[in-house]
Design a protein around this motif. Structure first.
Motif, PDB file in Angstrom:
ATOM      1  N   GLY A  15      -2.464 -24.273  15.463  1.00 13.27           N
ATOM      2  CA  GLY A  15      -3.351 -24.079  15.216  1.00 13.27           C
ATOM      3  C   GLY A  15      -2.849 -23.192  13.911  1.00 13.27           C
ATOM      4  N   MET A  16      -3.350 -21.817  15.009  1.00 17.75           N
ATOM      5  CA  MET A  16      -3.553 -20.130  14.071  1.00 17.75           C
ATOM      6  C   MET A  16      -2.809 -19.405  15.057  1.00 17.75           C
ATOM      7  N   LYS A  17      -1.862 -18.519  14.554  1.00 16.49           N
ATOM      8  CA  LYS A  17      -1.255 -17.434  15.195  1.00 16.49           C
ATOM      9  C   LYS A  17      -1.478 -15.960  14.411  1.00 16.49           C
ATOM     10  N   LEU A  18      -2.218 -15.246  15.261  1.00 21.77           N
ATOM     11  CA  LEU A  18      -2.524 -13.788  14.698  1.00 21.77           C
ATOM     12  C   LEU A  18      -1.745 -13.183  15.246  1.00 21.77           C
ATOM     13  N   VAL A  19      -2.101 -11.462  14.864  1.00 16.32           N
ATOM     14  CA  VAL A  19      -1.147 -10.322  14.475  1.00 16.32           C
ATOM     15  C   VAL A  19      -1.754  -9.424  14.237  1.00 16.32           C
ATOM     16  N   ASN A  20      -2.226  -8.510  14.455  1.00 18.58           N
ATOM     17  CA  ASN A  20      -3.153  -7.233  13.874  1.00 18.58           C
ATOM     18  C   ASN A  20      -3.252  -5.601  14.620  1.00 18.58           C
ATOM     19  N   GLN A  21      -3.657  -4.662  13.954  1.00 18.30           N
ATOM     20  CA  GLN A  21      -3.546  -3.403  13.985  1.00 18.30           C
ATOM     21  C   GLN A  21      -4.754  -2.599  13.553  1.00 18.30           C
ATOM     22  N   THR A  22      -5.628  -2.040  14.374  1.00 18.64           N
ATOM     23  CA  THR A  22      -6.072  -1.033  13.521  1.00 18.64           C
ATOM     24  C   THR A  22      -5.929  -0.065  13.015  1.00 18.64           C
ATOM     25  N   TYR A  23      -6.601   0.506  11.896  1.00 13.94           N
ATOM     26  CA  TYR A  23      -5.892   1.981  11.540  1.00 13.94           C
ATOM     27  C   TYR A  23      -7.371   2.373  11.228  1.00 13.94           C
ATOM     28  N   SER A  24      -7.461   3.699  11.314  1.00 14.42           N
ATOM     29  CA  SER A  24      -8.525   4.273  11.067  1.00 14.42           C
ATOM     30  C   SER A  24      -8.479   5.521   9.342  1.00 14.42           C
ATOM     31  N   ILE A  25      -9.426   5.817   9.066  1.00 15.09           N
ATOM     32  CA  ILE A  25      -9.432   6.084   7.257  1.00 15.09           C
ATOM     33  C   ILE A  25     -10.484   7.945   7.839  1.00 15.09           C
TER      34      ILE A  25
ATOM     35  N   ASP B  11      -8.750  -6.040   5.899  1.00 18.90           N
ATOM     36  CA  ASP B  11     -10.231  -6.259   5.707  1.00 18.90           C
ATOM     37  C   ASP B  11     -10.347  -4.455   6.318  1.00 18.90           C
ATOM     38  N   LEU B  12     -11.057  -4.080   4.956  1.00 22.52           N
ATOM     39  CA  LEU B  12     -11.564  -3.101   4.827  1.00 22.52           C
ATOM     40  C   LEU B  12     -12.941  -3.292   4.729  1.00 22.52           C
ATOM     41  N   GLY B  13     -13.512  -2.446   5.523  1.00 28.49           N
ATOM     42  CA  GLY B  13     -15.256  -2.607   5.055  1.00 28.49           C
ATOM     43  C   GLY B  13     -16.353  -1.329   6.106  1.00 28.49           C
TER      44      GLY B  13
ATOM     45  N   PHE C 269      -5.818   3.841  -2.050  1.00 31.57           N
ATOM     46  CA  PHE C 269      -4.815   2.438  -1.878  1.00 31.57           C
ATOM     47  C   PHE C 269      -3.670   3.046  -1.277  1.00 31.57           C
ATOM     48  N   ASP C 270      -3.512   4.470  -1.855  1.00 35.63           N
ATOM     49  CA  ASP C 270      -1.997   5.015  -0.776  1.00 35.63           C
ATOM     50  C   ASP C 270      -2.688   4.906   0.755  1.00 35.63           C
ATOM     51  N   HIS C 271      -2.814   5.319   1.257  1.00 38.65           N
ATOM     52  CA  HIS C 271      -3.502   5.398   2.503  1.00 38.65           C
ATOM     53  C   HIS C 271      -3.452   3.673   3.516  1.00 38.65           C
ATOM     54  N   ILE C 272      -4.315   3.124   1.966  1.00 38.44           N
ATOM     55  CA  ILE C 272      -4.048   1.517   2.717  1.00 38.44           C
ATOM     56  C   ILE C 272      -2.904   1.165   2.578  1.00 38.44           C
ATOM     57  N   VAL C 273      -2.053   1.628   0.982  1.00 39.94           N
ATOM     58  CA  VAL C 273      -0.722   0.534   1.706  1.00 39.94           C
ATOM     59  C   VAL C 273      -0.022   1.272   2.826  1.00 39.94           C
ATOM     60  N   ASP C 274      -0.254   2.511   2.594  1.00 40.60           N
ATOM     61  CA  ASP C 274       0.973   3.188   3.995  1.00 40.60           C
ATOM     62  C   ASP C 274       0.412   2.495   4.923  1.00 40.60           C
ATOM     63  N   CYS C 275      -0.479   2.322   5.967  1.00 37.77           N
ATOM     64  CA  CYS C 275      -0.815   1.401   6.818  1.00 37.77           C
ATOM     65  C   CYS C 275       0.034   0.219   7.153  1.00 37.77           C
ATOM     66  N   VAL C 276       0.106  -0.679   5.471  1.00 37.34           N
ATOM     67  CA  VAL C 276       0.172  -1.911   5.627  1.00 37.34           C
ATOM     68  C   VAL C 276       2.043  -1.408   5.685  1.00 37.34           C
ATOM     69  N   ALA C 277       2.556  -0.995   5.102  1.00 39.34           N
ATOM     70  CA  ALA C 277       4.180  -0.933   5.641  1.00 39.34           C
ATOM     71  C   ALA C 277       4.809  -0.870   6.639  1.00 39.34           C
ATOM     72  N   LYS C 278       3.357   0.263   7.447  1.00 34.61           N
ATOM     73  CA  LYS C 278       3.229   0.887   9.125  1.00 34.61           C
ATOM     74  C   LYS C 278       3.665  -0.614   9.892  1.00 34.61           C
TER      75      LYS C 278
ATOM     76  N   PHE D 190      -9.569   0.127   9.275  1.00 35.87           N
ATOM     77  CA  PHE D 190      -9.353  -0.815   8.327  1.00 35.87           C
ATOM     78  C   PHE D 190      -8.336  -1.750   8.785  1.00 35.87           C
ATOM     79  N   ARG D 191      -7.815  -2.605   8.853  1.00 37.76           N
ATOM     80  CA  ARG D 191      -7.418  -3.778   9.680  1.00 37.76           C
ATOM     81  C   ARG D 191      -6.535  -4.321   8.727  1.00 37.76           C
ATOM     82  N   VAL D 192      -5.336  -4.528   9.226  1.00 37.85           N
ATOM     83  CA  VAL D 192      -3.578  -5.353   8.484  1.00 37.85           C
ATOM     84  C   VAL D 192      -3.814  -6.402   9.435  1.00 37.85           C
ATOM     85  N   LEU D 193      -3.484  -7.765   8.953  1.00 33.99           N
ATOM     86  CA  LEU D 193      -3.918  -8.707   9.636  1.00 33.99           C
ATOM     87  C   LEU D 193      -2.484  -9.509   9.290  1.00 33.99           C
TER      88      LEU D 193
END
Length: 454
Positions: free
Chosen positions: A94-104, A74-76, A117-126, A80-83
């Motif tokens: 019904g639905m299970k959710l885990v998420n983490q917020t990262y700053s840009i 979720d980038l806006g 985009f490398d920053h975004i993907v680094d956050c996803v990898a973490k 930036f959030r990864v879920l």
């Protein structure tokens, strides 16, 4: 509060008058918005329309049968959030959710595409490492910037908004940029299957709980709306059957000569536009959204200082600092319904020591700016509602609007003024506002899930 406003200096009253909208002016906004919507959907007018009316290729809303685990991005804005979203049967929750917020970082927001985009993907990898996820998962990407969407997984960036300025991404497929960044890392295995924006994501996530939700609204750092349109009315696309979600990109409303907002834009709006990263763009958004309301207030207060109406005998060099007044500050100021000592404390913390009379003026300015913002947002939404009702040929329509964004959620008056405005301007529509709780990222997972179901 009303009595205080009644005793304001006439010069202050004159300035605040430029933020007061008559019902006739709000109806003009509705008429012009509807004309722009029509242009944006047409083959001939789409290039000239400021309201882009972008097809999303989302053809259906959730039905409760979604299954499986999905990664959602979720980038806006500056965060930036990864879920990790897992859909299961209602008996399993019904639905299970885990998420983490990262700053840009600011330098990434205004740097090069490869950095972003490398920053975004680094956050996803973490995030995935922390969750011990090693399997290949489908990914839904909420990307909240204007794109020409060609399919569910192909979207050409038209322009940046909300403080982002990464020029080498404009005109490129952002899904492909994300895929290339994933490929540059050898420790990730993700399949990008769908892109959507935060407005569509909000509609989808609320529709998962409320089947009557057919409109998404964002009022936060920026503002935008989406809704389900009948295919037969989307002239610029082939096909007449069914419906498709349209991403309006209504923040750009009024930025061209066609159906301008010139009768409503005032000198302070023009100043904010000139001072912005993208002058001449996103005019409607600059009058409504959280990123710009504080700047409008700041310009008004500087003007009143020059007129000798406020902060007399006080050095106000602080007031000239960029972003000294934020929308969060406005919310705090407008929440003080008592003796204004809270307002006085807030201003002192900003380096603006003042008396209660000054506090009265500051609060009145904040109220005027936020009230106009909510009314304009309500008029835009009324235009969408009336179009949908008329297209269906019904005299009365019940519908749910899914809403997200800090301005709607956190401001003390914004949501109620918005609702009152909609009730007045779209009286034949019975509207339920359903606040999104799980962020628009869940919507991206739902869109990704729909590709698996289809």
């Amino acid at each position: 509060m009303t009595s205080r406003v009644a005793t304001l200096n006439p010069k202050v009253e004159q300035v605040l008058k430029s933020f007061k909208l008559s019902r006739e002016e709000l109806m003009l906004v509705i008429r012009n918005m509807r004309k722009e919507m029509e242009m944006g959907l047409s083959r001939k007018g789409q290039k000239e329309a400021s309201v882009r009316m972008l097809p999303t290729f989302v053809r259906s809303r959730p039905n409760g049968k979604e299954q499986g685990s999905f990664v959602a991005l979720d980038l806006g804005g500056t965060n930036f959030r990864v879920l990790l979203v897992t859909f299961c049967s209602q008996t399993e929750g019904g639905m299970k959710l885990v998420n983490q917020t990262y700053s840009i970082p600011q330098e990434v927001m205004q740097g090069r595409g490869i950095q972003l985009f490398d920053h975004i993907v680094d956050c996803v990898a973490k995030f995935l490492s922390n969750q011990n996820i090693t399997e290949r998962l489908p990914l839904g990407f909420t990307f909240s910037f204007p794109c020409n969407q060609i399919s569910l997984d192909q979207a050409i960036l038209l322009n940046w908004t909300k403080g982002f300025n990464v020029p080498d991404c404009v005109g490129k497929d952002v899904v492909q940029l994300l895929r290339e960044a994933i490929q540059r890392r050898k420790d990730l295995d993700l399949e990008v299957v769908a892109l959507t924006n935060d407005t569509v994501g909000t509609m989808m996530s609320v529709a998962y709980q409320d089947l009557k939700c057919e409109i998404g609204l964002i009022v936060g750092t920026g503002t935008n709306a989406c809704y389900m349109e009948q295919m037969k009315n989307i002239e610029k696309l082939d096909g007449d059957l069914g419906e498709m979600c349209i991403n309006m990109e209504w923040g750009a409303f009024g930025q061209g000569e066609q159906y301008s907002l010139a009768k409503i834009v005032n000198e302070f709006d023009k100043l904010v536009d000139q001072q912005s990263l993208h002058p001449g763009k996103q005019i409607f958004e600059k009058m409504i959204s959280g990123k710009f309301l504080g700047a409008i207030v700041q310009n008004v207060l500087l003007n009143l200082k020059e007129k000798g109406c406020i902060f007399q005998g006080i050095q106000t060099s602080k007031l000239k600092q960029q972003d000294i007044i934020k929308t969060k500050t406005m919310s705090q100021i407008e929440s003080d319904s008592g003796d204004l000592l809270d307002v006085k404390s807030i201003l002192e913390d900003l380096g603006l020591p003042c008396g209660i009379e000054d506090c009265t003026v500051v609060q009145a300015v904040c109220l005027a700016v936020s009230q106009r913002a909510a009314q304009l947002c309500g008029a835009g939404l009324a235009a969408v509602l009336e179009r949908m009702r008329e297209n269906r040929g019904v005299d009365h329509m019940k519908i749910t609007v899914g809403v997200d964004g800090t301005l709607y959620k956190s401001h003390p008056h914004f949501s109620q003024i918005l609702k009152d405005t909609v009730k007045d301007l779209a009286a034949k529509c019975e509207v339920h506002f359903h606040q999104s709780k799980d962020s628009s990222g869940v919507g991206a997972a739902l869109v990704a899930a729909s590709t698996r179901a289809s």
